[in-house]
Design an enzyme around this catalytic site. Structure first.
Site, PDB file in Angstrom:
ATOM      1  N   ASN A  73     -12.639   2.173   2.215  1.00 34.71           N
ATOM      2  CA  ASN A  73     -11.816   1.042   2.664  1.00 34.71           C
ATOM      3  C   ASN A  73     -12.426   0.332   3.870  1.00 34.71           C
ATOM      4  O   ASN A  73     -11.860  -0.639   4.361  1.00 34.71           O
ATOM      5  CB  ASN A  73     -10.380   1.487   2.969  1.00 34.71           C
ATOM      6  CG  ASN A  73     -10.226   2.094   4.348  1.00 34.71           C
ATOM      7  OD1 ASN A  73     -11.172   2.660   4.909  1.00 34.71           O
ATOM      8  ND2 ASN A  73      -9.036   1.997   4.920  1.00 34.71           N
ATOM      9  N   GLY A 110      -4.103   5.977  -4.608  1.00 39.46           N
ATOM     10  CA  GLY A 110      -5.203   5.987  -3.658  1.00 39.46           C
ATOM     11  C   GLY A 110      -4.795   6.408  -2.259  1.00 39.46           C
ATOM     12  O   GLY A 110      -5.510   7.171  -1.597  1.00 39.46           O
ATOM     13  N   LYS A 133     -11.916  -0.696  -3.815  1.00 39.17           N
ATOM     14  CA  LYS A 133     -12.233   0.500  -3.030  1.00 39.17           C
ATOM     15  C   LYS A 133     -13.191   1.444  -3.742  1.00 39.17           C
ATOM     16  O   LYS A 133     -13.892   2.225  -3.088  1.00 39.17           O
ATOM     17  CB  LYS A 133     -10.945   1.238  -2.642  1.00 39.17           C
ATOM     18  CG  LYS A 133     -10.080   0.470  -1.656  1.00 39.17           C
ATOM     19  CD  LYS A 133      -8.893   1.290  -1.197  1.00 39.17           C
ATOM     20  CE  LYS A 133      -8.048   0.527  -0.182  1.00 39.17           C
ATOM     21  NZ  LYS A 133      -6.965   1.349   0.387  1.00 39.17           N
ATOM     22  N   THR A 145      -9.795  -3.790   0.379  1.00 35.81           N
ATOM     23  CA  THR A 145      -8.493  -3.488  -0.193  1.00 35.81           C
ATOM     24  C   THR A 145      -8.582  -3.600  -1.709  1.00 35.81           C
ATOM     25  O   THR A 145      -9.661  -3.789  -2.280  1.00 35.81           O
ATOM     26  CB  THR A 145      -7.403  -4.411   0.413  1.00 35.81           C
ATOM     27  OG1 THR A 145      -6.118  -3.967  -0.034  1.00 35.81           O
ATOM     28  CG2 THR A 145      -7.621  -5.865   0.040  1.00 35.81           C
ATOM     29  N   ASP A 149      -8.203   5.331   6.249  1.00 35.95           N
ATOM     30  CA  ASP A 149      -6.809   5.620   5.913  1.00 35.95           C
ATOM     31  C   ASP A 149      -6.388   7.004   6.398  1.00 35.95           C
ATOM     32  O   ASP A 149      -5.271   7.189   6.892  1.00 35.95           O
ATOM     33  CB  ASP A 149      -6.579   5.523   4.406  1.00 35.95           C
ATOM     34  CG  ASP A 149      -6.465   4.092   3.917  1.00 35.95           C
ATOM     35  OD1 ASP A 149      -6.141   3.209   4.742  1.00 35.95           O
ATOM     36  OD2 ASP A 149      -6.697   3.852   2.726  1.00 35.95           O
ATOM     37  N   GLY A 206       5.505   2.379   8.101  1.00 39.20           N
ATOM     38  CA  GLY A 206       4.206   2.038   7.544  1.00 39.20           C
ATOM     39  C   GLY A 206       3.283   1.289   8.484  1.00 39.20           C
ATOM     40  O   GLY A 206       2.058   1.328   8.310  1.00 39.20           O
TER      41      GLY A 206
END
Length: 286
Positions: free
Chosen positions: A89, A133, A68, A64, A105, A251
């Site tokens: 990540n 990002g 990255k 994190t 991600d 999220g």
């Protein structure tokens, strides 16, 4: 050999939800391993990876902020989509012992959309708010799914460069994020068979951050609103979307989705998710 483990690194790191997520799955799957968090300062990245490379019990780590980019030069191989996104990540150990960097991600973001993406559409368009990002991963993911993109940021020129870099094939558009703050009377195409997304990929609306100013007259009929913010989980953006009758994705969906991809890299099997993540969500929101 000592007990197998994976971990998440960053600075700060204590707030990470990853140990709870992976720990829950390890327990449910009956895997004798653990998942930790480890604070790694900016000047400690090289040392950390050198030490972990020599530790046979270490299965890999999630990465994190702010590491990255910094981890990339210390890895043996950068895989897609991390190479294109320009950020790692997830680091895992290959069968040949090499340290490999990837990015979960993008698939994590797409996971809750997969039922929609499996359908045929006349046209797909996504309005993406933010150029950081996370937005990079989302642009790359949606471009690969046939979307025309409208990328909005405080610096439209940065948004244009990002599109040219990550999605050079399509007819995409870069705009000032302020464009979406005021009402519009634009006549949207309301034919059947269209897929429209409105995505907050910025920190706006997050606890401690400025609010997100988005007027929902900019959302086409039936658009899906997706906010990657996890604190608060039910953002004003999502509340307003629901009030207007639009479907929403929060999220936690992306957070859990990207963790599930990483879990398989670390522990060699998919995590147990037979309850649709209901128990995990209850734990994360308790």
């Amino acid at each position: 050999m000592s007990r197998l483990y994976a971990e998440v690194i960053g600075d700060p790191i204590a707030q990470s939800k990853s140990p709870l997520i992976h720990g829950h799955w390890l327990e449910k799957a009956g895997i004798d391993a653990e998942y930790r968090h480890c604070r790694v300062a900016v000047d400690e990245v090289a040392t950390y990876l050198t030490e972990r490379r020599e530790d046979p019990a270490w299965r890999g780590c999630n990465v994190t902020m702010p590491h990255k980019l910094a981890v990339m030069e210390h890895l043996d191989l950068i895989e897609e989509p991390a190479r294109s996104i320009g950020a790692v990540n997830t680091i895992y150990r290959g069968k040949d012992g090499t340290l490999r960097g990837t990015n979960t991600d993008a698939p994590g973001f797409l996971e809750p959309l997969r039922p929609l993406l499996d359908e045929q559409h006349l046209f797909r368009m996504a309005r993406i708010l933010g150029t950081g990002g996370a937005a990079r991963a989302i642009v790359k993911a949606l471009a690969g799914e046939g979307f025309t993109l409208v990328l909005a940021g405080r610096d439209p020129e940065k948004a244009r460069r990002l599109l040219d870099e990550l999605a050079p094939e399509g007819e995409h558009h870069a705009v000032d994020i302020a464009h979406f703050a005021d009402p519009t009377d634009f006549a949207f195409d309301d034919r059947e068979g269209l897929l429209d997304l409105v995505i907050n990929a910025s920190p706006l609306g997050m606890t401690g951050q400025p609010p997100l100013h988005f007027d929902f007259t900019h959302a086409p009929p039936g658009a899906l609103a997706y906010d990657i913010v996890t604190s608060p989980l039910d953002t004003p953006f999502l509340q307003e979307a629901r009030a207007g009758g639009l479907p929403t994705v929060d999220g936690l969906s992306m957070l859990i989705g990207q963790a599930a991809v990483a879990f398989a890299y670390f522990f060699g099997q998919k995590p147990p998710r037979d309850d649709g993540d209901a128990q995990l969500r209850a734990m994360l929101t308790a």
